[in-house]
Design a protein around this motif. Sequence first.
Motif, PDB file in Angstrom:
ATOM      1  N   THR A 226       1.321 -11.586 -11.536  1.00 21.48           N
ATOM      2  CA  THR A 226       1.256 -10.919 -12.835  1.00 21.48           C
ATOM      3  C   THR A 226       1.312 -11.937 -13.968  1.00 21.48           C
ATOM      4  O   THR A 226       0.544 -11.856 -14.940  1.00 21.48           O
ATOM      5  CB  THR A 226       2.405  -9.907 -12.971  1.00 21.48           C
ATOM      6  OG1 THR A 226       2.256  -8.903 -11.954  1.00 21.48           O
ATOM      7  CG2 THR A 226       2.394  -9.238 -14.341  1.00 21.48           C
ATOM      8  N   GLU A 229      -2.012 -13.660 -13.999  1.00 18.95           N
ATOM      9  CA  GLU A 229      -3.064 -12.782 -14.520  1.00 18.95           C
ATOM     10  C   GLU A 229      -3.043 -12.777 -16.046  1.00 18.95           C
ATOM     11  O   GLU A 229      -4.088 -12.778 -16.694  1.00 18.95           O
ATOM     12  CB  GLU A 229      -2.873 -11.371 -13.972  1.00 18.95           C
ATOM     13  CG  GLU A 229      -4.025 -10.429 -14.277  1.00 18.95           C
ATOM     14  CD  GLU A 229      -3.871  -9.081 -13.601  1.00 18.95           C
ATOM     15  OE1 GLU A 229      -4.661  -8.174 -13.925  1.00 18.95           O
ATOM     16  OE2 GLU A 229      -2.978  -8.926 -12.761  1.00 18.95           O
ATOM     17  N   ASP A 230      -1.843 -12.799 -16.613  1.00 11.88           N
ATOM     18  CA  ASP A 230      -1.718 -12.822 -18.076  1.00 11.88           C
ATOM     19  C   ASP A 230      -2.126 -14.172 -18.666  1.00 11.88           C
ATOM     20  O   ASP A 230      -2.735 -14.237 -19.741  1.00 11.88           O
ATOM     21  CB  ASP A 230      -0.271 -12.515 -18.483  1.00 11.88           C
ATOM     22  CG  ASP A 230       0.129 -11.082 -18.185  1.00 11.88           C
ATOM     23  OD1 ASP A 230      -0.778 -10.242 -18.022  1.00 11.88           O
ATOM     24  OD2 ASP A 230       1.337 -10.811 -18.096  1.00 11.88           O
ATOM     25  N   ALA A 234      -3.702 -18.691 -10.925  1.00 12.12           N
ATOM     26  CA  ALA A 234      -3.418 -17.908  -9.720  1.00 12.12           C
ATOM     27  C   ALA A 234      -2.392 -18.605  -8.841  1.00 12.12           C
ATOM     28  O   ALA A 234      -2.312 -19.833  -8.815  1.00 12.12           O
ATOM     29  CB  ALA A 234      -4.694 -17.677  -8.912  1.00 12.12           C
ATOM     30  N   TRP A 470      -4.075  -9.517  -2.501  1.00 13.22           N
ATOM     31  CA  TRP A 470      -4.133  -8.277  -3.266  1.00 13.22           C
ATOM     32  C   TRP A 470      -3.003  -7.299  -2.939  1.00 13.22           C
ATOM     33  O   TRP A 470      -2.518  -6.588  -3.830  1.00 13.22           O
ATOM     34  CB  TRP A 470      -5.494  -7.589  -3.091  1.00 13.22           C
ATOM     35  CG  TRP A 470      -5.579  -6.281  -3.818  1.00 13.22           C
ATOM     36  CD1 TRP A 470      -5.730  -5.036  -3.281  1.00 13.22           C
ATOM     37  CD2 TRP A 470      -5.462  -6.077  -5.228  1.00 13.22           C
ATOM     38  NE1 TRP A 470      -5.734  -4.081  -4.260  1.00 13.22           N
ATOM     39  CE2 TRP A 470      -5.565  -4.697  -5.474  1.00 13.22           C
ATOM     40  CE3 TRP A 470      -5.283  -6.936  -6.315  1.00 13.22           C
ATOM     41  CZ2 TRP A 470      -5.497  -4.136  -6.741  1.00 13.22           C
ATOM     42  CZ3 TRP A 470      -5.205  -6.391  -7.590  1.00 13.22           C
ATOM     43  CH2 TRP A 470      -5.312  -5.009  -7.798  1.00 13.22           C
ATOM     44  N   ALA A 473      -0.357  -7.943  -5.560  1.00 12.59           N
ATOM     45  CA  ALA A 473      -0.699  -8.010  -6.982  1.00 12.59           C
ATOM     46  C   ALA A 473      -0.561  -6.635  -7.627  1.00 12.59           C
ATOM     47  O   ALA A 473      -0.690  -5.603  -6.968  1.00 12.59           O
ATOM     48  CB  ALA A 473      -2.125  -8.538  -7.160  1.00 12.59           C
ATOM     49  N   GLY A 475      -2.103  -5.918 -10.911  1.00  8.81           N
ATOM     50  CA  GLY A 475      -3.047  -5.692 -11.996  1.00  8.81           C
ATOM     51  C   GLY A 475      -4.420  -5.227 -11.564  1.00  8.81           C
ATOM     52  O   GLY A 475      -4.568  -4.267 -10.796  1.00  8.81           O
ATOM     53  N   ARG A 479     -10.051  -9.088 -12.384  1.00  7.67           N
ATOM     54  CA  ARG A 479      -9.427 -10.214 -13.082  1.00  7.67           C
ATOM     55  C   ARG A 479      -9.134 -11.346 -12.109  1.00  7.67           C
ATOM     56  O   ARG A 479      -9.416 -12.512 -12.382  1.00  7.67           O
ATOM     57  CB  ARG A 479      -8.143  -9.743 -13.765  1.00  7.67           C
ATOM     58  CG  ARG A 479      -7.278 -10.849 -14.368  1.00  7.67           C
ATOM     59  CD  ARG A 479      -7.970 -11.578 -15.484  1.00  7.67           C
ATOM     60  NE  ARG A 479      -7.036 -12.443 -16.192  1.00  7.67           N
ATOM     61  CZ  ARG A 479      -7.402 -13.536 -16.866  1.00  7.67           C
ATOM     62  NH1 ARG A 479      -8.677 -13.888 -16.909  1.00  7.67           N
ATOM     63  NH2 ARG A 479      -6.492 -14.250 -17.490  1.00  7.67           N
ATOM     64  N   HIS A 480      -8.585 -11.010 -10.939  1.00  8.70           N
ATOM     65  CA  HIS A 480      -8.288 -12.032  -9.941  1.00  8.70           C
ATOM     66  C   HIS A 480      -9.572 -12.600  -9.334  1.00  8.70           C
ATOM     67  O   HIS A 480      -9.638 -13.796  -9.013  1.00  8.70           O
ATOM     68  CB  HIS A 480      -7.394 -11.451  -8.853  1.00  8.70           C
ATOM     69  CG  HIS A 480      -6.001 -11.175  -9.324  1.00  8.70           C
ATOM     70  ND1 HIS A 480      -5.055 -12.164  -9.459  1.00  8.70           N
ATOM     71  CD2 HIS A 480      -5.398 -10.033  -9.723  1.00  8.70           C
ATOM     72  CE1 HIS A 480      -3.926 -11.641  -9.899  1.00  8.70           C
ATOM     73  NE2 HIS A 480      -4.102 -10.344 -10.075  1.00  8.70           N
TER      74      HIS A 480
END
Length: 624
Positions: A226, A229-230, A234, A470, A473, A475, A479-480
């Motif tokens: 997270t 992602e912001d 990674a 995944w 995760a 989000g 995005r990833h």
Amino acid sequence: MKPKFSFGIPETALALIDSCEQSVNVFEAYEDLVDASLGGPGKLSYEVSYEVAGRGKVTEAIIHRVTNGISANYVEPYMRRRDPDTMVIADDLPTDKTKYSERFGGSFDPLRAETIEWLRQQDLAVFFFRIGLLESSRYGMAIAPANAGFFAMGLAMLQPILRLSDIPADVQVYAVIYVAPPFRHTHFDGKQIVVHNRLGNVYEIFAYNLYPGPSAKKGIYGVLLTIGEDEGWATTHCSAVESISPYDNITRFMHEGASGGGKSEMLQHIVREPSGEVLIGTNSVTGEQRSIQIPRFCEIRPVCDDMATVHPDLQTDSRRLRLLDAENSWFIRTDNITGYGIDPVLEKVTINATQPLLFLNIKTHPGGTALIWNHTEDEPGKPCPNPRVIVPRTLFDAVDHPVHIDVRSFGVRTPPCTAENPTYGILGLFHFLPPSLAWLWRLVSPRGHANPSIISTGKGMESEGVGSYWPFATGKKVRHANLLLEQIAEKTDTRYVLTPNQFVGVWKVGFRAQLLMREYLTRRGNSKLRPDQIGQARCPLLGYELEFLTIEGSKIPSRFLKTYKQPEVGMEGYDKGAAILTEFFKKELEQYRTPELSELGHRIIETCLNNGTVEDYERLITRK
């Protein structure tokens, strides 16, 4: 007297500690949790039990003090592996994951309040930790019932537990794990559930189970993902190793893959047969065995076991990816260690541990020594497939600085394949991939055959999801996907390899394929392959296949490099397996065809959907 803190703690956590009706013990070293795991000093055995409304006393785990640490065995076989449907999201931030309200109906708020109230009435164990090993890492804390000391010990090992005096006054704790085991019985029909609640400057995790996989380990992984992602980076799902050839060449490998994909195994040594030979595999139809001679193996130095930070601050002008371990200890599965001598390094470290270790699903006796090949049985004659041990990385003399990656491999658990029963088990010993095709494998991430780490859904071939991380995760998938593609497109000097484990066609190989790949590529270093040594694979998704392979003068039979040369498979079995794999890729890639995906990502996916060739994939990302 309640503890006082000189740094910032989230309001709910602080109020819980201040209003707790029982004791609050703050731990500052994971070794201090050894006695807590047993309910106090001097005890050799302990039951972790809770009063559950309508059921009475429910025992979750039996804890033993052993000479090399703490051994925990769950009463229910279900609790010995991670349930893939554990995570739910309680907040309203963007997500592609199942929300609490969708799965259970209604808001999480009432249960959140009920959980905090239950904890307020318990003796509590509290500690603080760093989230990852970067100097800039954020801070977290755990609040658990004191009798769940073994669970707290595991988390305090996986992420570096801190002394209060080491936490700066200007720190604001970002993540809080609340542990409330009885609620899985009262609210979730006995299932493992972990609720993630992202509240701006505070990230809450509510762990309604005592198996650390989905919460203490993968829950914190979700926090790291997270944050990345912001911020635009990674935490990859991988192991990494520095391999030194007998000729002093150093090659660094990064091995990714879904759970059970060979990450921990990439750090292991090859085990010789009693004859001194190295077994390649055993034919599952005829029983024939094939071995080779390797006089001397490479020396290996582990870097990370399961999670690596790929942060912008770690990168250099090099066109090779650079990473750092994201964990302070390693959560090692030992199902492949079925007797003494199979992994001498891990056996020595765990038997003669200089620090207390945490063993899970290992059969022990109070006061005895935990042996990593004594697996708890799920039922008579059926050993648990997910025995574990948590070991501090310092006990392995692990590399403690960021490293550049020369080879980025991807592991896939493959089933046996024959013409009569075709499967996707058509991969040769290893394949080279163009960068764009390497990205596709990380989007699809097949979970694979006979996964020992998680509870199977019985649906056949499944995807672990983008990055193979995944499941952890919170989000948006796309995005990833974009973050991983940026990594690959920018770091074009890193080479990409695909390798199976378990089966190569009909040959049972275990994890030897990836270990032989490591031995071979370490010896080659950065030298290029001869043009006649590789060719385009018959199935384009497998990139390039090897025409021949020689390790220390020993030739690998071509049937291990091209599975269609195995008479039990043939062209018919191979092509049917290729069709299964291709169909699976096309189905899984459809979900990424959204406006948020990068233009390059769309072109790579279209190439797959249009049955592109290896040459087509090569043109999409130019090697600089």
